[in-house]
Design a protein around this motif. Structure first.
Motif, PDB file in Angstrom:
ATOM      1  N   GLU A  35       0.805  -1.217   0.000  1.00  0.00           N
ATOM      2  CA  GLU A  35       0.000   0.000   0.000  1.00  0.00           C
ATOM      3  C   GLU A  35       0.840   1.269   0.000  1.00  0.00           C
ATOM      4  N   ASP A  36       2.119   1.167  -0.284  1.00  0.00           N
ATOM      5  CA  ASP A  36       2.968   2.354  -0.278  1.00  0.00           C
ATOM      6  C   ASP A  36       4.167   2.112  -1.186  1.00  0.00           C
ATOM      7  N   ASN A  37       4.746   3.210  -1.677  1.00  0.00           N
ATOM      8  CA  ASN A  37       5.980   3.152  -2.462  1.00  0.00           C
ATOM      9  C   ASN A  37       7.162   3.184  -1.495  1.00  0.00           C
ATOM     10  N   GLU A  38       7.854   2.075  -1.381  1.00  0.00           N
ATOM     11  CA  GLU A  38       8.931   1.953  -0.401  1.00  0.00           C
ATOM     12  C   GLU A  38      10.210   1.472  -1.074  1.00  0.00           C
ATOM     13  N   THR A  39      11.322   1.703  -0.390  1.00  0.00           N
ATOM     14  CA  THR A  39      12.642   1.339  -0.897  1.00  0.00           C
ATOM     15  C   THR A  39      13.384   0.549   0.168  1.00  0.00           C
ATOM     16  N   TYR A  40      14.057  -0.503  -0.265  1.00  0.00           N
ATOM     17  CA  TYR A  40      14.821  -1.352   0.641  1.00  0.00           C
ATOM     18  C   TYR A  40      16.185  -1.644   0.028  1.00  0.00           C
ATOM     19  N   ILE A  41      17.116  -2.055   0.880  1.00  0.00           N
ATOM     20  CA  ILE A  41      18.418  -2.572   0.453  1.00  0.00           C
ATOM     21  C   ILE A  41      18.473  -4.033   0.874  1.00  0.00           C
ATOM     22  N   ASN A  42      18.596  -4.922  -0.098  1.00  0.00           N
ATOM     23  CA  ASN A  42      18.589  -6.339   0.249  1.00  0.00           C
ATOM     24  C   ASN A  42      19.965  -6.782   0.727  1.00  0.00           C
ATOM     25  N   THR A  43      20.091  -8.044   1.047  1.00  0.00           N
ATOM     26  CA  THR A  43      21.321  -8.545   1.650  1.00  0.00           C
ATOM     27  C   THR A  43      22.493  -8.577   0.677  1.00  0.00           C
ATOM     28  N   GLN A  44      22.245  -8.405  -0.626  1.00  0.00           N
ATOM     29  CA  GLN A  44      23.312  -8.317  -1.614  1.00  0.00           C
ATOM     30  C   GLN A  44      23.712  -6.880  -1.922  1.00  0.00           C
ATOM     31  N   GLY A  45      23.007  -5.909  -1.348  1.00  0.00           N
ATOM     32  CA  GLY A  45      23.296  -4.513  -1.607  1.00  0.00           C
ATOM     33  C   GLY A  45      22.492  -3.907  -2.734  1.00  0.00           C
ATOM     34  N   PHE A  46      21.574  -4.658  -3.346  1.00  0.00           N
ATOM     35  CA  PHE A  46      20.756  -4.131  -4.432  1.00  0.00           C
ATOM     36  C   PHE A  46      19.583  -3.324  -3.863  1.00  0.00           C
ATOM     37  N   ILE A  47      19.213  -2.279  -4.580  1.00  0.00           N
ATOM     38  CA  ILE A  47      18.084  -1.448  -4.193  1.00  0.00           C
ATOM     39  C   ILE A  47      16.798  -2.095  -4.705  1.00  0.00           C
ATOM     40  N   LYS A  48      15.876  -2.379  -3.796  1.00  0.00           N
ATOM     41  CA  LYS A  48      14.591  -2.974  -4.138  1.00  0.00           C
ATOM     42  C   LYS A  48      13.485  -1.969  -3.848  1.00  0.00           C
ATOM     43  N   ARG A  49      12.604  -1.776  -4.827  1.00  0.00           N
ATOM     44  CA  ARG A  49      11.525  -0.795  -4.691  1.00  0.00           C
ATOM     45  C   ARG A  49      10.168  -1.475  -4.865  1.00  0.00           C
ATOM     46  N   THR A  50       9.208  -0.993  -4.114  1.00  0.00           N
ATOM     47  CA  THR A  50       7.833  -1.461  -4.235  1.00  0.00           C
ATOM     48  C   THR A  50       6.951  -0.300  -4.679  1.00  0.00           C
ATOM     49  N   THR A  51       5.892  -0.611  -5.374  1.00  0.00           N
ATOM     50  CA  THR A  51       4.937   0.391  -5.832  1.00  0.00           C
ATOM     51  C   THR A  51       3.592   0.143  -5.164  1.00  0.00           C
ATOM     52  N   LYS A  52       2.812   1.185  -5.045  1.00  0.00           N
ATOM     53  CA  LYS A  52       1.495   1.075  -4.429  1.00  0.00           C
ATOM     54  C   LYS A  52       0.547   0.397  -5.407  1.00  0.00           C
ATOM     55  N   LEU A  53       0.070  -0.782  -5.029  1.00  0.00           N
ATOM     56  CA  LEU A  53      -0.795  -1.572  -5.902  1.00  0.00           C
ATOM     57  C   LEU A  53      -2.195  -1.757  -5.348  1.00  0.00           C
ATOM     58  N   ILE A  54      -2.368  -1.672  -4.039  1.00  0.00           N
ATOM     59  CA  ILE A  54      -3.670  -1.931  -3.430  1.00  0.00           C
ATOM     60  C   ILE A  54      -3.993  -0.828  -2.434  1.00  0.00           C
ATOM     61  N   ASN A  55      -5.247  -0.794  -2.023  1.00  0.00           N
ATOM     62  CA  ASN A  55      -5.720   0.130  -0.984  1.00  0.00           C
ATOM     63  C   ASN A  55      -6.735  -0.622  -0.133  1.00  0.00           C
ATOM     64  N   PHE A  56      -6.228  -1.562   0.654  1.00  0.00           N
ATOM     65  CA  PHE A  56      -7.084  -2.493   1.381  1.00  0.00           C
ATOM     66  C   PHE A  56      -7.612  -1.886   2.679  1.00  0.00           C
ATOM     67  N   LYS A  57      -6.743  -1.237   3.449  1.00  0.00           N
ATOM     68  CA  LYS A  57      -7.133  -0.676   4.745  1.00  0.00           C
ATOM     69  C   LYS A  57      -7.435   0.809   4.569  1.00  0.00           C
ATOM     70  N   LYS A  58      -8.678   1.174   4.804  1.00  0.00           N
ATOM     71  CA  LYS A  58      -9.120   2.536   4.519  1.00  0.00           C
ATOM     72  C   LYS A  58      -8.651   3.534   5.577  1.00  0.00           C
ATOM     73  N   ASP A  59      -8.678   3.151   6.844  1.00  0.00           N
ATOM     74  CA  ASP A  59      -8.355   4.087   7.921  1.00  0.00           C
ATOM     75  C   ASP A  59      -6.861   4.157   8.213  1.00  0.00           C
ATOM     76  N   SER A  60      -6.066   3.339   7.570  1.00  0.00           N
ATOM     77  CA  SER A  60      -4.645   3.279   7.893  1.00  0.00           C
ATOM     78  C   SER A  60      -3.863   4.355   7.153  1.00  0.00           C
ATOM     79  N   LYS A  61      -2.646   4.585   7.641  1.00  0.00           N
ATOM     80  CA  LYS A  61      -1.691   5.483   7.005  1.00  0.00           C
ATOM     81  C   LYS A  61      -0.363   4.749   6.870  1.00  0.00           C
TER      82      LYS A  61
END
Length: 522
Positions: A373-399
């Protein structure tokens, strides 16, 4: 393929009814790319999207299947919470001014994205009441990237040169199946041994168990172990361990012991640390955060947990149980302590009920968004940058975690501090827009290649700094354009000037190595 397919997929749903999206597998530290099929804000199909890793583990399947919980929770009054916590911080600041004991608000976190982690770090720099702690109790080094992540020696091209691997207190089949597949491929090509120091493992290929205690490393250093001959005759040995090893008090001498048997070579840099989750490498790359200790549970007025499940964290369970037994007693403690749980599911309410009226008096639950539910960035155990994109909106009251933490950061700027007046005069970055904030954190905390507005998206991998005994400035070699140079080019590079170069012994062996390295066991 190991894909996730829900039961209703084959009976009620059709492929043309889905929206395709890309994501990553958050259940291990590699973050394998996935192809997701989404309908009505739920994931119904998850398949590997990386040709080099056509695999999805049981943990990944169970994660996406059990991620969507329909349990309803009460609506959160966000304005009331931030108003109450701001008043409490203002009161504690006055109390710290008149009393010698200093009370702090402790943020304990686990598996955070780089955006949330950086805004927490800025909050700590601008507010003296805030202390940042990680939940894990290990005290590993983070001076170099090789101290907390896998380096290039585990890549398939360099792993092909190795003839020996040593696993120390780790199970790559469960903790990192991508690494286990690479080790299996290397074993099936021959001339490779894998030693294991720890419990007996089933990695789907044979391993040699040396023992399950640190006396094995002692015997290796003394040269009295039977495996010393294999270590001595090996080429480019690879050592793989995990972060659990650094929970031991004697873990600092781990690499020093192995240096005595010449297992670690500075040029090869063969020590590798396998992380448990995808956020561990990013946390250690930013700063050296201390683990939560007994002293923190004495001098605090609030515990703020982010993405932490106390029931599955051994360190937190032990500290809270000892505190409830009055093991840690202090005369100067507050009675009105608060417990703040920022999580996607309210899993820590039972722990609060155990410590109610003894350790905590107020409980706040802040519903956070789910993984996709959010665009986030991570560094995996190999040092590569992993990014996620917002694909769903399941929880309405959440932030999102970044939105909640940014709001907390913005409210702290409106508080007039009296105990530490320097907090009122600090210049801080106005992080209203997440896009600008990502660029700011890249300029501030990470190495970037260009100073453009898209620098955060152009970065693909961190640049490890490897310790080496050689000088930083390499010597230059002057090559003259002579006949000898042409002959060598014909012999090794096959430039076509000489017909005999195509049938040379060196080129035939090089061709065999290339064909062997490109095969796999599937």
């Amino acid at each position: 393929m190991g894909a996730l397919t829900l039961k209703v997929f084959s009976d009620e749903l059709r492929e043309w009814e889905f929206i395709e999206g890309e994501g990553i597998d958050p259940t291990d530290s590699f973050g394998v790319n996935l192809r997701l099929s989404i309908r009505e804000n739920q994931v119904f199909l998850a398949e590997p999207n990386d040709p080099s890793t056509p695999w999805l583990t049981d943990k990944g399947r169970l994660f996406f299947e059990g991620m969507f919980d329909d349990s309803s929770t009460s609506m959160t009054n966000w304005e009331s919470f931030f108003s109450d916590i701001s008043e409490l911080m203002y009161f504690i600041d006055h109390l710290n001014l008149h009393k010698r004991d200093v009370f702090s608000l402790i943020f304990a976190f686990e598996n955070l994205s780089l955006e949330t982690l950086n805004i927490l770090y800025l909050l700590k720099q601008s507010c003296s009441l805030v202390e940042l702690r990680k939940v894990d109790s290990h005290k590993g080094l983070n001076d170099f990237e090789s101290d907390y992540q896998l380096n290039s020696s585990t890549e398939k091209a360099k792993l092909h040169l190795s003839t020996l691997g040593i696993l120390v207190n780790t199970n790559p089949r469960y903790e990192g199946y991508v690494l286990n597949l690479s080790l299996r491929q290397r074993f099936l090509k021959g001339n490779f041994k894998l030693f294991n120091v720890g419990s007996v493992l089933d990695l789907t290929f044979p391993t040699y168990n040396l023992g399950s205690n640190f006396n094995v490393l002692k015997h290796l250093a003394e040269g009295t172990h039977l495996a010393c001959q294999d270590v001595k005759n090996s080429e480019f040995p690879v050592i793989i361990t995990n972060v659990e090893l650094f929970k031991r008090s004697d873990a600092k001498i781990f690499t020093e012991v192995l240096k005595h048997v010449s297992v670690i070579d500075a040029a090869w840099n063969s020590t590798n640390v396998l992380n448990h989750n995808i956020g561990s490498a990013g946390i250690q790359s930013l700063s050296k955060f201390l683990p939560l200790s007994t002293e923190d549970l004495i001098s605090f007025f609030g515990l703020y947990y982010i993405n932490v499940s106390l029931g599955s964290t051994a360190n937190m369970k032990k500290l809270i149980e000892l505190h409830l037994l009055n093991i840690f007693q202090s005369k100067n403690t507050l009675l009105n302590k608060c417990f703040i749980d920022q999580n996607s599911v309210s899993v820590n309410e039972e722990t609060y009920e155990k410590g109610q009226h003894k350790l905590f008096n107020n409980y706040f639950y802040l519903p956070a968004s789910l993984f996709l539910e959010d665009n986030e960035t991570y560094i995996n155990t190999q040092g590569f940058i992993k990014r996620t994109t917002k694909l769903i909106n399941f929880k309405k009251d959440s932030k999102t975690n970044w939105q909640i933490t940014r709001k907390f950061y913005a409210n702290s700027k409106s508080i007039a501090f009296f105990n530490n007046t320097k907090d009122n005069n600090l210049i801080n970055f106005d992080c209203v827009n997440s896009f600008n904030f990502k660029n700011y954190t890249n300029f501030q905390f990470y190495a970037v290649q260009t100073l453009t507005s898209f620098s955060s998206y152009l970065t693909k991998k961190n640049k490890p700094f490897v310790k080496s005994s050689s000088p930083l400035l390499s010597t230059k070699t002057k090559v003259l354009n002579t006949k000898l140079k042409g002959w060598l080019d014909d012999f090794f590079n096959s430039n076509g000037k000489d017909s005999f170069s195509y049938n040379s012994y060196t080129l035939v062996n090089c061709s065999k190595i290339v064909r062997t390295s490109t095969t796999n066991f599937f």
